[in-house]
Design an enzyme around this catalytic site. Structure first.
Site, short mmCIF file in Angstrom:
data_model
loop_
_atom_site.label_atom_id
_atom_site.label_comp_id
_atom_site.label_asym_id
_atom_site.label_seq_id
_atom_site.Cartn_x
_atom_site.Cartn_y
_atom_site.Cartn_z
N GLY A 108 0.83 -1.19 0.00
CA GLY A 108 0.00 0.00 0.00
C GLY A 108 0.87 1.24 0.00
N ILE A 147 2.37 2.94 2.38
CA ILE A 147 3.61 2.84 3.16
C ILE A 147 4.56 1.83 2.54
CG2 ILE A 147 4.56 2.17 5.40
CD1 ILE A 147 2.03 3.31 6.69
N SER A 156 0.82 -9.55 -1.43
CA SER A 156 -0.34 -9.48 -0.53
C SER A 156 -1.48 -10.13 -1.28
CB SER A 156 -0.70 -8.03 -0.15
OG SER A 156 -1.22 -7.34 -1.26
N THR A 165 6.40 -2.70 11.50
CA THR A 165 5.97 -1.37 11.93
C THR A 165 4.49 -1.16 11.61
OG1 THR A 165 6.68 -0.41 9.81
CG2 THR A 165 8.27 -0.35 11.62
N ARG A 220 1.13 -3.56 12.48
CA ARG A 220 0.32 -3.85 13.67
C ARG A 220 0.79 -5.16 14.29
NH1 ARG A 220 -0.60 0.61 13.21
NH2 ARG A 220 -2.57 1.77 13.14
N GLU A 235 -0.23 -3.28 23.95
CA GLU A 235 0.53 -2.04 24.11
C GLU A 235 -0.05 -1.20 25.24
OE1 GLU A 235 0.73 -0.07 20.32
OE2 GLU A 235 1.72 -1.76 19.35
N HIS A 270 6.24 1.62 19.69
CA HIS A 270 5.24 2.09 18.72
C HIS A 270 5.40 3.59 18.45
CE1 HIS A 270 0.98 1.27 16.94
NE2 HIS A 270 1.72 2.02 16.14
#
Length: 317
Positions: free
Chosen positions: A154, A156, A175, A234, A236, A265, A284
């Site tokens: 995507g 990123i 993907s 980086t 999830r 988290e 995070h």
């Protein structure tokens, strides 16, 4: 009218100083809360007085039980245009407006490369050795000529792939919805899922968390990887089966991991990721950059002003 506005999830106590909140004085009073998420009863007690709550993306969970316990809440504003921690359907049913913000698109790709480079060159161990009075502790790895596997191409993932070309890396991508044509446009080569994990020297994850991606990187997938390979996440935490990854790292099945996201988290104090020598772990901070926070909070202020005028903007759901 004087609306009570809460800015929560401000774990670093920076929200007050990043932007000028004075434009909201015409709407109400802004309160900055720095607590970590807690159980539902505690959250209700903490937030029940507020009509507007500003949240940071996917820190505090606003599920139906919490939303029902906040009868004064009329507007929930989140950083980003997607927040899986908010039950938007439940909010809508309760008459709570949910709005979002744009985000600075460079923060996550930049951190991804910081982690890739630091992990590959063993910078944490080298820096710690220097601080402890030592000198060179070992040999760093190399990137030029190696293979980067991008799981999720995507916005990123595409930026990460473009950076890889500057380093002279071969870039593979996969993907579920990725086509070979789209991969080529991003400077990558489409391969099968198994080929991606088998061939990658660095495997970096850039998928959105969904029912399809949850637990996708499991023990079987990790077993396909080279023992010299490194996993970078980086995106999830729940995309990766953490116990399977801990096992692979502990047994030497995988050379290392660089992680910014976790299933829980803040990361529990006794979690192996805090202690394993072949893990570079950050708390995070992929989106925790000055420019991103400024954009989040400036647009949160705009959202509140628009809502107060009866014309909400950047509405979610």
């Amino acid at each position: 009218m004087s609306v009570q506005i809460a800015v929560i999830d401000d774990w670093q106590n920076v929200a007050r100083g990043v932007v000028d909140w004075s434009p909201l004085e015409a709407v109400g009073r802004v309160h900055f809360l720095h607590d970590y998420p807690a159980d539902t009863a505690t959250m209700i007690e903490r937030l029940k007085a507020f009509t507007v709550i500003c949240v940071m993306r996917e820190r505090s969970t606003f599920d139906q039980a919490l939303l029902q316990g906040l009868p004064n809440l009329k507007l929930l504003v989140t950083g980003g245009m997607r927040n899986a921690a908010i039950d938007i359907a439940a909010a809508k049913a309760l008459g709570i407006q949910v709005c979002g913000t744009d985000s600075y698109k460079q923060a996550a790709p930049e951190l991804t490369w910081a982690l890739i480079m630091a992990s590959t060159r063993n910078l944490l161990a080298e820096a710690n050795s220097l601080r402890a009075g030592g000198w060179q502790a070992g040999l760093g790895g190399d990137l030029h000529g190696k293979t980067l596997g991008v799981l999720g191409l995507g916005s990123i993932g595409q930026k990460v792939a473009q950076f890889a070309q500057v380093f002279g890396m071969r870039v593979l991508a996969w993907s579920e919805n990725l086509t070979p044509e789209h991969a080529v446009q991003a400077g990558a080569t489409w391969v099968s899922k198994r080929e991606l994990f088998e061939q990658a020297d660095i495997l970096t994850i850039h998928l959105v968390l969904s029912d399809r991606s949850r637990g996708l990187v499991d023990a079987e997938v990790l077993s396909w990887m080279k023992p010299t390979a490194r996993l970078v996440n980086t995106a999830r935490g729940p995309i990766v089966d953490e116990q399977a990854l801990v096992q692979a790292l502990t047994t030497g099945r995988l050379a290392g991991a660089a992680l910014d996201v976790y299933a829980e988290e803040p990361l529990p104090v006794d979690h192996p990721f805090r202690h394993l020598p072949n893990v570079l772990a950050t708390p995070h901070v992929g989106y925790v950059s000055e420019q991103n926070y400024r954009q989040f909070y400036e647009q949160m202020i705009e959202d509140i002003q628009a809502w107060a005028k009866g014309a909400p903007i950047r509405v979610l759901g």
